[in-house]
Design a protein around this motif. Structure first.
Motif, PDB file in Angstrom:
ATOM      1  N   UNK A 279       0.828  -1.208   0.000  1.00 20.20           N
ATOM      2  CA  UNK A 279       0.000   0.000   0.000  1.00 20.20           C
ATOM      3  C   UNK A 279       0.861   1.256   0.000  1.00 20.20           C
ATOM      4  N   UNK A 280       1.974   1.224   0.733  1.00 16.03           N
ATOM      5  CA  UNK A 280       2.851   2.395   0.804  1.00 16.03           C
ATOM      6  C   UNK A 280       3.444   2.722  -0.553  1.00 16.03           C
ATOM      7  N   UNK A 281       3.865   1.699  -1.286  1.00 15.82           N
ATOM      8  CA  UNK A 281       4.496   1.995  -2.572  1.00 15.82           C
ATOM      9  C   UNK A 281       3.486   2.239  -3.686  1.00 15.82           C
ATOM     10  N   UNK A 282       2.212   2.074  -3.385  1.00 13.49           N
ATOM     11  CA  UNK A 282       1.189   2.544  -4.309  1.00 13.49           C
ATOM     12  C   UNK A 282       0.937   4.041  -4.132  1.00 13.49           C
ATOM     13  N   UNK A 283       1.327   4.560  -2.952  1.00 17.81           N
ATOM     14  CA  UNK A 283       1.181   5.996  -2.683  1.00 17.81           C
ATOM     15  C   UNK A 283       2.451   6.770  -2.985  1.00 17.81           C
ATOM     16  N   UNK A 284       3.608   6.109  -2.760  1.00 14.42           N
ATOM     17  CA  UNK A 284       4.891   6.798  -2.907  1.00 14.42           C
ATOM     18  C   UNK A 284       5.839   5.944  -3.745  1.00 14.42           C
ATOM     19  N   UNK A 289      10.555   5.828  -0.598  1.00 13.07           N
ATOM     20  CA  UNK A 289      10.400   5.104   0.669  1.00 13.07           C
ATOM     21  C   UNK A 289      11.769   4.684   1.186  1.00 13.07           C
ATOM     22  N   UNK A 290      12.601   4.182   0.298  1.00 16.22           N
ATOM     23  CA  UNK A 290      13.943   3.737   0.704  1.00 16.22           C
ATOM     24  C   UNK A 290      14.764   4.911   1.233  1.00 16.22           C
ATOM     25  N   UNK A 291      14.767   6.036   0.505  1.00 17.19           N
ATOM     26  CA  UNK A 291      15.511   7.208   0.960  1.00 17.19           C
ATOM     27  C   UNK A 291      14.984   7.698   2.292  1.00 17.19           C
ATOM     28  N   UNK A 292      13.669   7.688   2.463  1.00 13.26           N
ATOM     29  CA  UNK A 292      13.067   8.108   3.729  1.00 13.26           C
ATOM     30  C   UNK A 292      13.572   7.239   4.879  1.00 13.26           C
ATOM     31  N   UNK A 293      13.597   5.936   4.677  1.00 12.99           N
ATOM     32  CA  UNK A 293      14.036   5.018   5.731  1.00 12.99           C
ATOM     33  C   UNK A 293      15.499   5.252   6.111  1.00 12.99           C
ATOM     34  N   UNK A 294      16.311   5.642   5.141  1.00  8.40           N
ATOM     35  CA  UNK A 294      17.733   5.838   5.395  1.00  8.40           C
ATOM     36  C   UNK A 294      18.044   7.245   5.899  1.00  8.40           C
ATOM     37  N   UNK A 295      17.032   8.100   5.928  1.00 11.50           N
ATOM     38  CA  UNK A 295      17.233   9.485   6.342  1.00 11.50           C
ATOM     39  C   UNK A 295      17.284   9.670   7.841  1.00 11.50           C
ATOM     40  N   UNK A 296      17.141   8.598   8.604  1.00 10.95           N
ATOM     41  CA  UNK A 296      17.275   8.645  10.059  1.00 10.95           C
ATOM     42  C   UNK A 296      18.234   7.542  10.475  1.00 10.95           C
ATOM     43  N   UNK A 306       3.272  11.849   5.583  1.00 12.34           N
ATOM     44  CA  UNK A 306       3.300  12.325   4.198  1.00 12.34           C
ATOM     45  C   UNK A 306       4.379  13.355   3.916  1.00 12.34           C
ATOM     46  N   UNK A 307       4.587  14.319   4.832  1.00 12.09           N
ATOM     47  CA  UNK A 307       5.559  15.371   4.543  1.00 12.09           C
ATOM     48  C   UNK A 307       6.967  14.796   4.402  1.00 12.09           C
ATOM     49  N   UNK A 308       7.299  13.803   5.220  1.00  8.37           N
ATOM     50  CA  UNK A 308       8.611  13.182   5.103  1.00  8.37           C
ATOM     51  C   UNK A 308       8.768  12.409   3.815  1.00  8.37           C
ATOM     52  N   UNK A 309       7.719  11.705   3.408  1.00  4.00           N
ATOM     53  CA  UNK A 309       7.776  10.937   2.154  1.00  4.00           C
ATOM     54  C   UNK A 309       7.836  11.858   0.949  1.00  4.00           C
ATOM     55  N   UNK A 310       7.102  12.965   1.005  1.00  3.06           N
ATOM     56  CA  UNK A 310       7.118  13.915  -0.111  1.00  3.06           C
ATOM     57  C   UNK A 310       8.490  14.568  -0.241  1.00  3.06           C
TER      58      UNK A 310
END
Length: 482
Positions: A279-284, A289-296, A306-310
């Protein structure tokens, strides 16, 4: 600086030195395949994929094992509800796992064992634990005797008295002590079962990982990873039963990632904030998603909002645009020396400094948040060079492209030139670079011939296939949308 990792067993950072020089044994807990894996599971899959890649980058020969739990209570319940065999349910969701994992850039394990294919190893491990006096048989069940194991609780840093609070005996269990846990469960009506010295039954969840990891990685392994929620009881139980069976230390470095929150709350079905990776990768976009996960930092909690994914999506676009700009400039602007001054020597020195910064971040408990920041500094340096110098030597392009490729080989956030589009039909496969270039040449010819209808048709067709054109004084450049 050499690689240091935070070891949950000792609660401190330690220099990473593998048991066997040049080789790393690495076990990571995989999914229970009764459904699509959720976005919280995606975090350990992604971050420990990066650690594996970095270890390989450092020159280690890594054997990476990630299991599939294909028999447990949830598997049985789901299969019964659908009126199918547990094995059919497992096969379906193993396939779905790979679709999502591949899209997220998670490399496949060297070995991906299934619990149901390792019954001899599981039974043999249980037999050794019984022989050593740390387990007992009770009416067809086999339980680990926690109070017989003096080191129990050293991973979660709790004593037996603390752990006993809240421990209980479930209905149907035949254990002597609330803390004891099942190694083997006697067959119940309608359940799949395997023959064993204690009668027909199936393994407990914890013993599966111990048996499979020892088969493929040996009795002592370098790294074991998973989500922080697995620290107790799963990983604590793995330590006790593995060391009880072998008499050897089980894991040298225990690594756990922090929780993933949804709108600042822990994800759960009861709160209605549960989200699958599908479901997440249907939205983003998956790369976002991968970059978001590695950003912390992997040990910190992270809020999936949403703001972090955008922001991550914009970041991926910037990274991919930089690579496309480099390729376009190499074709159109590579020439003599760029002018007075020490350029590109200054640029090469800056890349070297940034490369050192990247390695320093990764060596410090593989701090991907800092490493991602360095990657964007590399992009900034490349963009400045492209902006300030109308003509650039081959050394600029060689160094810039090599640095981007090196970092992306570890982080995996820029991705291949052509991104898969699962929603496309069989006749709408992604266009190759050569075909895109051919169509652009055809469009340029159409424009020269004032055939603007054909020119617009080609632009629209490419846009439908995820290729965006930009006409510049130097010619037509193109980029793929993520």
């Amino acid at each position: 600086m050499s690689l240091t990792l935070y070891n949950d067993l000792t609660r401190k950072k330690e220099p990473f030195v593998p048991l066997t020089p040049g080789r790393v044994t690495f076990y990571s807990c995989g999914p229970t395949v009764y459904d699509f894996f959720h976005i919280g599971n995606a975090r350990p899959f992604i971050v420990f994929d990066v650690l594996r890649r970095y270890l390989e980058h450092l020159g280690y020969e890594v054997t990476f094992v990630q299991n599939f739990t294909d028999i447990d209570d949830k598997m049985i319940q789901r299969a019964h509800s659908e009126g199918i065999e547990v094995s059919d349910l497992a096969a379906r969701f193993i396939g779905e796992y790979y679709k999502d994992a591949d899209a997220l850039g998670i490399r496949r394990a060297d070995v991906a064992p299934l619990a149901t294919e390792h019954m001899p190893e599981i039974i043999g491990t249980i037999e050794r634990i019984i022989e050593r006096g740390h387990a007992y048989v009770s009416e067809g069940d086999v339980y680990f005797d926690v109070r017989s194991w003096p080191g129990y609780g050293r991973l979660c840093k709790q004593g037996l008295d603390e752990l006993e609070v809240g421990a209980r005996v479930e209905v149907g269990e035949r254990k002597r002590d609330p803390l004891d846990f099942a190694l083997w469960k006697a067959q119940k009506p309608g359940e799949p079962a395997w023959d064993s010295p204690w009668g027909k039954g199936r393994p407990g969840w914890h013993i599966e990982c111990s048996a499979m990891s020892s088969k493929y990685l040996g009795t002592t392994i370098d790294i074991h990873s998973g989500g922080v929620d697995l620290t107790f009881p799963h990983h604590e139980n793995e330590i006790a039963q593995s060391e009880a069976a072998s008499g050897e230390p089980f894991v040298r470095f225990w690594l756990h990632n922090g929780f993933l929150l949804i709108d600042k709350e822990k994800m759960s079905k009861s709160l209605g904030n549960f989200m699958t990776a599908r479901a997440a990768r249907q939205k983003y976009p998956p790369l976002a998603i991968r970059l978001f996960m590695l950003g912390a930092h992997y040990r910190s909690p992270i809020n999936f909002a949403p703001e972090g994914l955008e922001q991550a999506e914009r970041g991926v676009t910037r990274l991919r645009n930089c690579r496309a700009d480099l390729a376009f400039a190499r074709r159109t602007r590579m020439g003599g020396e760029p002018g007075a001054g020490s350029f590109p020597a200054d640029f090469l020195a800056e890349l070297k400094r940034l490369d050192d910064d990247f390695h320093a971040a990764m060596d410090d408990d593989f701090n991907t948040a800092a490493a991602v920041g360095v990657l964007f500094e590399v992009v900034k340096a490349i963009n400045s060079g492209l902006k300030e110098h109308p003509s650039l030597p081959a050394a600029f392009f060689d160094a810039a492209e090599a640095e981007l490729a090196k970092i992306d080989g570890i982080l995996g956030v820029i991705g291949p030139e052509e991104l898969p589009k699962e929603e496309e039909s069989a006749g709408e496969e992604a266009l190759g670079d050569a075909e895109v270039e051919r169509l652009i040449e055809e469009r340029c010819a159409a424009r020269k011939a004032k055939d603007f209808a054909r020119s617009d048709e080609i632009r629209a067709m490419l846009a439908e296939r995820g290729v965006v054109l930009e006409d510049t004084p130097q010619g037509t450049r193109w980029k793929r949308e993520i």
